[in-house]
Motif scaffolding. Structure first.
Motif, short mmCIF file in Angstrom:
data_model
loop_
_atom_site.label_atom_id
_atom_site.label_comp_id
_atom_site.label_asym_id
_atom_site.label_seq_id
_atom_site.Cartn_x
_atom_site.Cartn_y
_atom_site.Cartn_z
N VAL A 49 2.31 50.50 46.81
CA VAL A 49 2.36 50.53 45.35
C VAL A 49 3.62 51.26 44.91
O VAL A 49 3.80 52.43 45.24
CB VAL A 49 1.11 51.23 44.77
CG1 VAL A 49 1.14 51.22 43.27
CG2 VAL A 49 -0.15 50.57 45.29
N SER A 50 4.44 50.60 44.18
CA SER A 50 5.68 51.14 43.58
C SER A 50 6.43 52.13 44.46
O SER A 50 6.66 53.27 44.08
CB SER A 50 5.38 51.76 42.21
OG SER A 50 4.48 52.83 42.33
N GLY A 51 6.80 51.71 45.65
CA GLY A 51 7.66 52.50 46.51
C GLY A 51 7.00 53.68 47.20
O GLY A 51 7.66 54.43 47.92
N GLU A 52 5.71 53.89 47.00
CA GLU A 52 5.02 55.00 47.66
C GLU A 52 4.68 54.60 49.10
O GLU A 52 4.89 53.47 49.52
CB GLU A 52 3.74 55.34 46.90
CG GLU A 52 3.99 55.86 45.50
CD GLU A 52 2.70 56.16 44.76
OE1 GLU A 52 1.63 56.17 45.39
OE2 GLU A 52 2.77 56.38 43.54
N LEU A 53 4.14 55.55 49.84
CA LEU A 53 3.68 55.24 51.19
C LEU A 53 2.55 54.24 51.13
O LEU A 53 1.75 54.26 50.18
CB LEU A 53 3.20 56.52 51.89
CG LEU A 53 4.29 57.54 52.22
CD1 LEU A 53 3.65 58.82 52.76
CD2 LEU A 53 5.28 56.98 53.23
N PRO A 54 2.43 53.38 52.12
CA PRO A 54 1.34 52.39 52.12
C PRO A 54 -0.02 53.09 52.12
O PRO A 54 -0.21 54.12 52.75
CB PRO A 54 1.53 51.62 53.42
CG PRO A 54 2.90 51.95 53.89
CD PRO A 54 3.27 53.27 53.29
N LEU A 55 -0.96 52.50 51.38
CA LEU A 55 -2.33 53.00 51.36
C LEU A 55 -3.20 52.08 52.21
O LEU A 55 -3.14 50.86 52.06
CB LEU A 55 -2.86 53.04 49.93
CG LEU A 55 -2.16 53.98 48.96
CD1 LEU A 55 -2.71 53.77 47.55
CD2 LEU A 55 -2.34 55.42 49.39
N ASP A 56 -3.97 52.66 53.10
CA ASP A 56 -4.88 51.88 53.94
C ASP A 56 -6.29 51.96 53.37
O ASP A 56 -6.79 53.05 53.09
CB ASP A 56 -4.88 52.41 55.38
CG ASP A 56 -3.58 52.09 56.10
OD1 ASP A 56 -3.10 50.96 55.94
OD2 ASP A 56 -3.08 52.96 56.81
N TRP A 57 -6.92 50.80 53.22
CA TRP A 57 -8.28 50.72 52.70
C TRP A 57 -9.11 49.89 53.67
O TRP A 57 -8.62 48.92 54.25
CB TRP A 57 -8.29 50.04 51.34
CG TRP A 57 -7.57 50.79 50.27
CD1 TRP A 57 -6.24 50.73 49.99
CD2 TRP A 57 -8.13 51.73 49.36
NE1 TRP A 57 -5.94 51.57 48.95
CE2 TRP A 57 -7.08 52.19 48.53
CE3 TRP A 57 -9.42 52.22 49.16
CZ2 TRP A 57 -7.28 53.11 47.53
CZ3 TRP A 57 -9.61 53.13 48.14
CH2 TRP A 57 -8.56 53.58 47.34
N GLU A 58 -10.37 50.24 53.80
CA GLU A 58 -11.30 49.46 54.62
C GLU A 58 -12.25 48.73 53.69
O GLU A 58 -12.78 49.32 52.74
CB GLU A 58 -12.10 50.35 55.56
CG GLU A 58 -13.07 49.55 56.42
CD GLU A 58 -13.98 50.41 57.27
OE1 GLU A 58 -14.97 49.86 57.78
OE2 GLU A 58 -13.71 51.61 57.41
#
Length: 162
Positions: free
Chosen positions: A141-150
């Motif tokens: 999201v907008s250049g931030e670190l990737p977010l991992d979701w399960e």
């Protein structure tokens, strides 16, 4: 260009809005504009100015709705969708911080006034498509670190009525 898909409930809502504007709102405003115009000097007539502007807004919205209703493709639920994420699914996610997220994937015209709906064109929705419970989804999201979701659950409204 936004995806031209919509749920049956979303399509019905747009049709209702079109009919309400065309059959009720526009005739009322037109009547007020005609009355205000009959009073004479329109340049200083607030009723005339305001309602003329309102009439233009109504006509703009009617043109948009007419165009959308002609172009949109209704997507109904089908039992073969069970177990995977497709259009119309309600998706439940959890990340490694214990945060939960739930949303329904719908068309761009359906997201307004529904805080838990996201457009099929949103990055999160695109990342989730065709995934199953237990799979991981990664979203940047907008250049931030990737977010991992399960993915913890997937549900469907049997006739896409909600």
């Amino acid at each position: 260009m936004p995806t031209l898909l919509i749920t049956r409930a979303g399509y019905t809502k747009l049709q209702h809005e079109f009919n309400e504007l065309w059959s009720n709102e526009r005739p009322k405003v037109t009547k007020i504009v005609a009355w205000a115009a009959s009073l004479g000097d329109r340049s200083e007539n607030a009723d005339y100015q305001y309602n003329k502007k309102r009439l233009r807004e109504i006509d703009r919205r009617l043109r948009y709705l007419r165009s959308q209703l002609e172009q949109l493709r209704i997507v109904d639920y089908h039992p073969s969708q069970e177990g995977k994420i497709y259009f119309g699914a309600r998706v439940y996610l959890k990340n490694f911080n214990g945060q939960s997220l739930a949303f329904r994937i719908v068309g761009p015209d359906e997201i307004f006034h529904n805080s838990d709906y996201i457009s099929i064109d949103a990055p999160m929705a695109r990342a989730c498509l065709q995934k199953s419970v237990g799979e991981s989804v990664q979203v940047i999201v907008s250049g931030e670190l990737p977010l991992d979701w399960e993915i913890t659950a997937i549900t469907y409204y049997p006739s896409n009525n909600s």
